[in-house]
Write a protein that holds these residues in place. Structure first.
Motif, PDB file in Angstrom:
ATOM      1  N   ASP A   4       0.823  -1.203   0.000  1.00 47.93           N
ATOM      2  CA  ASP A   4       0.000   0.000   0.000  1.00 47.93           C
ATOM      3  C   ASP A   4       0.863   1.261   0.000  1.00 47.93           C
ATOM      4  O   ASP A   4       0.533   2.247  -0.655  1.00 47.93           O
ATOM      5  CB  ASP A   4      -0.941   0.007   1.207  1.00 47.93           C
ATOM      6  CG  ASP A   4      -2.084  -0.972   1.043  1.00 47.93           C
ATOM      7  OD1 ASP A   4      -2.368  -1.383  -0.097  1.00 47.93           O
ATOM      8  OD2 ASP A   4      -2.691  -1.347   2.063  1.00 47.93           O
ATOM      9  N   GLY A  66      -4.089  -7.112   5.959  1.00 53.73           N
ATOM     10  CA  GLY A  66      -4.348  -5.688   6.128  1.00 53.73           C
ATOM     11  C   GLY A  66      -3.764  -4.837   5.015  1.00 53.73           C
ATOM     12  O   GLY A  66      -3.240  -3.760   5.268  1.00 53.73           O
ATOM     13  N   SER A  68      -4.551  -3.374   0.881  1.00 56.03           N
ATOM     14  CA  SER A  68      -5.677  -3.150  -0.025  1.00 56.03           C
ATOM     15  C   SER A  68      -5.775  -4.229  -1.093  1.00 56.03           C
ATOM     16  O   SER A  68      -6.839  -4.442  -1.660  1.00 56.03           O
ATOM     17  CB  SER A  68      -5.572  -1.771  -0.668  1.00 56.03           C
ATOM     18  OG  SER A  68      -4.384  -1.679  -1.439  1.00 56.03           O
ATOM     19  N   ARG A  72     -11.623  -9.728   0.026  1.00 59.35           N
ATOM     20  CA  ARG A  72     -12.554  -9.870   1.140  1.00 59.35           C
ATOM     21  C   ARG A  72     -12.798 -11.342   1.489  1.00 59.35           C
ATOM     22  O   ARG A  72     -12.907 -11.698   2.659  1.00 59.35           O
ATOM     23  CB  ARG A  72     -13.877  -9.179   0.816  1.00 59.35           C
ATOM     24  CG  ARG A  72     -14.868  -9.250   1.950  1.00 59.35           C
ATOM     25  CD  ARG A  72     -16.156  -8.515   1.628  1.00 59.35           C
ATOM     26  NE  ARG A  72     -17.114  -8.713   2.674  1.00 59.35           N
ATOM     27  CZ  ARG A  72     -17.212  -7.969   3.763  1.00 59.35           C
ATOM     28  NH1 ARG A  72     -16.397  -6.959   3.948  1.00 59.35           N
ATOM     29  NH2 ARG A  72     -18.127  -8.226   4.684  1.00 59.35           N
ATOM     30  N   ARG A 139      -7.161  -5.123  12.225  1.00 62.54           N
ATOM     31  CA  ARG A 139      -7.175  -4.134  11.141  1.00 62.54           C
ATOM     32  C   ARG A 139      -7.791  -4.660   9.843  1.00 62.54           C
ATOM     33  O   ARG A 139      -8.632  -3.982   9.241  1.00 62.54           O
ATOM     34  CB  ARG A 139      -5.745  -3.644  10.901  1.00 62.54           C
ATOM     35  CG  ARG A 139      -5.628  -2.575   9.858  1.00 62.54           C
ATOM     36  CD  ARG A 139      -4.187  -2.057   9.806  1.00 62.54           C
ATOM     37  NE  ARG A 139      -4.075  -0.982   8.857  1.00 62.54           N
ATOM     38  CZ  ARG A 139      -3.716  -1.125   7.598  1.00 62.54           C
ATOM     39  NH1 ARG A 139      -3.435  -2.308   7.121  1.00 62.54           N
ATOM     40  NH2 ARG A 139      -3.659  -0.085   6.798  1.00 62.54           N
ATOM     41  N   PRO A 140      -7.432  -5.863   9.370  1.00 66.75           N
ATOM     42  CA  PRO A 140      -8.015  -6.346   8.101  1.00 66.75           C
ATOM     43  C   PRO A 140      -9.533  -6.457   8.136  1.00 66.75           C
ATOM     44  O   PRO A 140     -10.196  -6.258   7.115  1.00 66.75           O
ATOM     45  CB  PRO A 140      -7.382  -7.722   7.900  1.00 66.75           C
ATOM     46  CG  PRO A 140      -6.144  -7.718   8.720  1.00 66.75           C
ATOM     47  CD  PRO A 140      -6.433  -6.807   9.872  1.00 66.75           C
ATOM     48  N   TYR A 142     -11.630  -4.525   9.694  1.00 70.70           N
ATOM     49  CA  TYR A 142     -12.217  -3.205   9.494  1.00 70.70           C
ATOM     50  C   TYR A 142     -12.012  -2.715   8.074  1.00 70.70           C
ATOM     51  O   TYR A 142     -12.855  -2.028   7.524  1.00 70.70           O
ATOM     52  CB  TYR A 142     -11.613  -2.191  10.486  1.00 70.70           C
ATOM     53  CG  TYR A 142     -12.118  -2.374  11.882  1.00 70.70           C
ATOM     54  CD1 TYR A 142     -13.394  -1.949  12.236  1.00 70.70           C
ATOM     55  CD2 TYR A 142     -11.335  -2.993  12.856  1.00 70.70           C
ATOM     56  CE1 TYR A 142     -13.879  -2.122  13.522  1.00 70.70           C
ATOM     57  CE2 TYR A 142     -11.801  -3.171  14.137  1.00 70.70           C
ATOM     58  CZ  TYR A 142     -13.069  -2.751  14.471  1.00 70.70           C
ATOM     59  OH  TYR A 142     -13.546  -2.927  15.722  1.00 70.70           O
ATOM     60  N   MET A 143     -10.888  -3.068   7.476  1.00 69.65           N
ATOM     61  CA  MET A 143     -10.587  -2.628   6.100  1.00 69.65           C
ATOM     62  C   MET A 143     -11.487  -3.265   5.061  1.00 69.65           C
ATOM     63  O   MET A 143     -11.887  -2.624   4.103  1.00 69.65           O
ATOM     64  CB  MET A 143      -9.137  -2.982   5.732  1.00 69.65           C
ATOM     65  CG  MET A 143      -8.093  -2.139   6.378  1.00 69.65           C
ATOM     66  SD  MET A 143      -6.465  -2.631   5.794  1.00 69.65           S
ATOM     67  CE  MET A 143      -6.551  -2.155   4.062  1.00 69.65           C
ATOM     68  N   HIS A 144     -11.738  -4.537   5.227  1.00 70.09           N
ATOM     69  CA  HIS A 144     -12.423  -5.287   4.170  1.00 70.09           C
ATOM     70  C   HIS A 144     -13.841  -5.654   4.572  1.00 70.09           C
ATOM     71  O   HIS A 144     -14.532  -6.326   3.948  1.00 70.09           O
ATOM     72  CB  HIS A 144     -11.631  -6.540   3.814  1.00 70.09           C
ATOM     73  CG  HIS A 144     -10.240  -6.220   3.335  1.00 70.09           C
ATOM     74  ND1 HIS A 144      -9.976  -5.781   2.053  1.00 70.09           N
ATOM     75  CD2 HIS A 144      -9.040  -6.273   3.960  1.00 70.09           C
ATOM     76  CE1 HIS A 144      -8.678  -5.590   1.914  1.00 70.09           C
ATOM     77  NE2 HIS A 144      -8.083  -5.873   3.042  1.00 70.09           N
TER      78      HIS A 144
END
Length: 144
Positions: A4, A66, A68, A72, A139-140, A142-144
């Protein structure tokens, strides 16, 4: 997360009219490998086989999602493994799968807890439970 960062640096190089900088940044993390490499790692036929005698997902597997570039689907599968198979210890979250705690035991099967007292197999020995690992592990989701 290095991928990222490189994506951001590539965008900066483009905006500043320095396309050669993007080539340099891509080389630092082997960016051409990223998408195919991540896919081959996460889509292995036995990736989600949690009955393997040694391999269980660890914090690096969860934290590694975590970025981009993670899909998902991978995050959902890891989340199911994480919640169903066990990363919840006396103090959550463990960065080691609970079934692997015994790998830190000594030759007689005693947990190695250098600070003394009761532990569940390496908690004090190898930073099994630490705040930064917990952040990287959630973290992952929440990101995906």
């Amino acid at each position: 997360m290095g991928y990222d960062a490189v994506l951001c640096l590539n965008k900066m190089a483009k905006l500043l009219g320095q396309p050669d900088d993007a080539i340099h940044w891509n080389e630092t993390v082997n960016m051409p490998w990223a998408e195919t490499g991540l896919s081959s790692f996460w889509e292995k036929k036995d990736r989600w086989n949690t009955t393997h005698p040694i391999w269980r997902p660890g914090w690096i597997d969860i934290a590694g999602l975590g970025v981009s570039l993670a899909k998902r689907d991978w995050v959902e599968k890891m989340g199911n493994v994480w919640m169903e198979e066990g990363f919840m210890d006396k103090v959550s979250l463990s960065s080691i799968h609970l079934s692997n705690y015994h790998l830190d035991d000594d030759a007689d099967g005693n947990p190695q807890c250098p600070l003394g007292g009761q532990c569940t197999g390496g908690v004090d020995f190898d930073f099994t439970i630490v705040p930064d690992a917990n952040w990287y592990m959630i973290r992952p989701f929440y990101m995906h």
